[in-house]
Design an enzyme around this catalytic site. Sequence first.
Site, PDB file in Angstrom:
ATOM      1  CD  GLU B  51      85.800  39.851  18.427  1.00 46.56           C
ATOM      2  OE1 GLU B  51      86.367  39.034  17.656  1.00 46.56           O
ATOM      3  OE2 GLU B  51      86.227  40.113  19.564  1.00 46.56           O
ATOM      4  CG  PHE B 113      96.401  46.317  26.067  1.00 47.97           C
ATOM      5  CD1 PHE B 113      97.205  45.461  25.316  1.00 47.97           C
ATOM      6  CD2 PHE B 113      95.267  45.793  26.673  1.00 47.97           C
ATOM      7  CE1 PHE B 113      96.886  44.119  25.180  1.00 47.97           C
ATOM      8  CE2 PHE B 113      94.946  44.449  26.546  1.00 47.97           C
ATOM      9  CZ  PHE B 113      95.759  43.611  25.796  1.00 47.97           C
ATOM     10  CD  GLN B 114      92.470  44.028  23.997  1.00 45.54           C
ATOM     11  OE1 GLN B 114      91.515  44.378  24.683  1.00 45.54           O
ATOM     12  NE2 GLN B 114      92.653  42.762  23.617  1.00 45.54           N
ATOM     13  CE  LYS B 163      86.891  49.874  32.169  1.00 45.34           C
ATOM     14  NZ  LYS B 163      86.963  48.435  32.199  1.00 45.34           N
ATOM     15  CG  MET B 478      82.773  31.938  -9.039  1.00 48.35           C
ATOM     16  SD  MET B 478      81.754  31.271 -10.370  1.00 48.35           S
ATOM     17  CE  MET B 478      80.114  31.609  -9.757  1.00 48.35           C
TER      18      MET B 478
END
Lengths: 162, 576
Positions: B51, B113-114, B163, B478
Site C-alpha cells: 500500500e 478485526f483489521q 463496510k 548521505m
Amino acid sequence: MRHTISVLVENKFGVLARIAGLFSGRGYNIESLSVGETIDPQISIMTIVTTGDDRVIEQITKQLNRLVDVIKVVDLTEIDHVEREMVLIKIAPRKENRLEVLKTVEIFRGRVVDSGPTTYTIEVTGDEKKIQAFIELMKPFGIKEFVRTGKVAIPREISQRK
Amino acid sequence: MAKMKGAEILIECLKREGVKHIFGYPGGVILDIFDLLYDDPDIKLILTRHEQGATHAADGYARVSGKPGVVLVTSGPGATNTVTGIATAYMDSVPLVIFTGQVPTFLIGNDAFQEADIVGITRPCTKYNILVKDVKDLAKQIREAFYIATTGRPGPVLVDLPKDVTQGKAEFIWPETVHIRSYNPTYEGNIYMIKKAAQEIAKAKKPVIIAGGGCIISEAHEHLKELAEMTQIPVANTLMGLGSFPRTHELSLGMLGMHGTYYANMAVQNSDLIIAIGMRFDDRVTGKTDAFAPQAKIIHIDIDPTSIRKNVRVDIPIVGDVSRVLQVLNKILKEEIKPQWEEVRKAWLKQINQWKKEKPLTYEFDPEVIKPQYVIEKIYEITKGDAIITTEVGQNQMWAAQFYKFDKPRRFVTSGGLGTMGYGFPAAIGAQLAFPQMTVIDIAGDGSIQMNIQELATAVVYDLPVKVAILNNSYLGMVRQWQELFYNERYSHTYLSTAPDFVKVAEAYGAVGLRATKPSEVEPVIKEALSIRKPVFMDFVVDWKEKVYPMVPPGAPIDQMILEEKKKERKLKAVK
C-alpha cells in the site's frame, strides 16, 4: 503573553481532536479550552487560552484558520471582551466555620448548589482572578474537590480594538 | 430515482471526477468496491505490491500530471501502510484522495478485526480527512474531498468508508457545485502589497528570486520567466522548485540551500531583496535562520498564509495564487515602472557571473572508478533533458538535483519535505502511467531501492518501462557522509554489507538487469536500457567515498559551505 482566542468551528465529530492535535503537534500549549454549541446547532464555538510571543500567536491563529472546519478565528486579547469562568467547589467546613463560609460565598456572589450533612457545593463565576481568590479563601476550610470550566469569552457589544 | 449501493455511488463519483487510474490493494472490507472495478471499462485499478507503493505511485502520477492521485485500500494494516505516502504528499502539497475501507459502523471502536482509527492516525498528515457515517452523505463528501485536495494549497484528503456504507443504499445526488463555509482559499493577492513589491523590485540593486514548488503547482513558470527576464533578476530554485525556471537559462542559479550551488547561496546571502515565490523557507534552504540573507528585504508570495513568517521575517507578505499574483506584478512592472533594467542590474549580474566562474558545480572525473555525478551527467546528455526523473532520498537525490538540468516543470519528482526513502521507484511507476510515451528514470541508491523493490512486479505486470539507475555504493551514502564529516568516521550501521545482486533481482521479476563497473561502461548501459521497452535496473557500482558538495554544515549560514575534499587523499577508516 497570554491570549484568549475564540474559534468558530463546524459542529462535527473529530473537530475538537483536530484543534487539540494542532496545538500538541506543533508544540503549542493550551491552558484551557471550552467548547459549546452556538445558536446554530451546526456551529460550535471554542474559547482557547494559550501563551506565546507574537510570532507564536500569529502562527497559532494562521494554523487554526487553515483547518478546513474552522469558520472564524478571533484573538479576543486584541479587542474589548467579557470573560468568565466557573468553578464548582465542594468543601467540608467544621461546624463553627459554616457561617463564615456562607458569608464568603455571598461576598463572591456565589451560590450553594448542594449541601449535605458535612459538605457544601458552591458555584462561583467570574474572571480567573476572582475564581483563584475564592479557591484560596476556601483552602483553610477544607476543600474536598473542585472543578473549573476553563474560560469562556465574548466580545463586548460595542467592542473597540485596543 | 432508483437507489444505488454505496460502492456504486463511489465509482460513479470517481468517473465524474475524471478518474482513470486508481492505485490500490484489496482486502476484506473494501471488496464491494473492488468487485465493481472487476469489469468496469473506464477505471483501471493498478495493483501494487504494497500500500505504501500505491500511495507513492498515486503521488508521482499527481505530480507529473497535475491531476489528483487516487488510492484505494482496505482497513487496518492496508490503511496504516499508506501513512508514509500520505505524509510525503502532505509535506510536498500533492493532491491525493485516499479511500480506506473501515469495519462496519456498528463495530467501530470495538477493536474489530483489521480495525484502525485511520482518521485519527492521519489527522496530522492530511489536509482533511473524514469518516463517512451515512451512505446518504457519500457523494457529497467525495465531491468535497476532491475539491479540498485540489484547491488552495493542494494536499492529501482521506475518506474512510465503513463496510456498511459501501454496502448500504441511497439515491445518487451529485452536487454540481461545492461550497464549504469554512474553506475559502485566497487566490488574488492584495493589490496594495503587490504594488509595494513592484516598487521594491525597481529600487533593489542586488535582488534574487527564489522559486519553489508552488510555482510548479500553480503553473506559474511562464510568468516567472517573464518576471526574471524583464527585470534581469537571477533565479535560485528550491529542490521542489527545480524545473519551474530553466536550469540552462543564463539567469538560473540552480538550487540553493544545504547542497545548493556556491553561486546560488552567495547570491541569496548577499542580496538586498529576496522575492520568494511559492516556497516555504525550509530549514534545508535557510541554514541558520537568524543569519539568513542579513541585508535583504523579503517579499513572500504564497497561497498558504501559514508559510509566511513561519521561519524568517518577511517585509512584504502577499497571500495568493502565485500565478495570478505574478501576472499582476508583471503588468505593474511593465506598465508603470519601466526603468532601464539592464543598466540597474549590470554590476550585480557581473558579480554573480564571477561567482559562477570561481566555483562552478563540479567533481573530479576518474577513469578507473565510476563517479555518481558522471552517471547523472550521462543520463542528462543521453536523454537530452527530455525525461521525467524521480529520485529516492539521499546522495542520489542531491546529485540528481545538481547535475540534471531541469528546464521544464513537472519533470523532477522527489520527496522534498519528508525525505522518504523508497519514494522514487513507485513514483516513477505512477509517472510512467500518466505519460506512457515518456522516458521515466528513477535515480536511486542501493539503500533506498530496497525499501520498495517489490514494486518491480507492478512495473512488469503493467508493462511500464521505467528505468532505475542505482548508484550503488554499498552504503547509506548521505548518512555515511554525515558520519564522516561530523561523527569522526564512526560508520554506525550505514554499511549495507549484503545488498542483493540487483541484476538478478530484476531478472527474477521478469525485468532486465544491467551493470556497469567502469566509467567506460556507463554510456553503453544507459543507451541499452533506454532502447529496451521494459523495466530495467541499471546497477552502477560507484565510488563509495564520493560525497555531495557543496555542503552547508547543519546550523551554519548558507554561505559557509564545505566546497570540496581536502587535497591529500583521505584514508577512511574501515567498517567495523
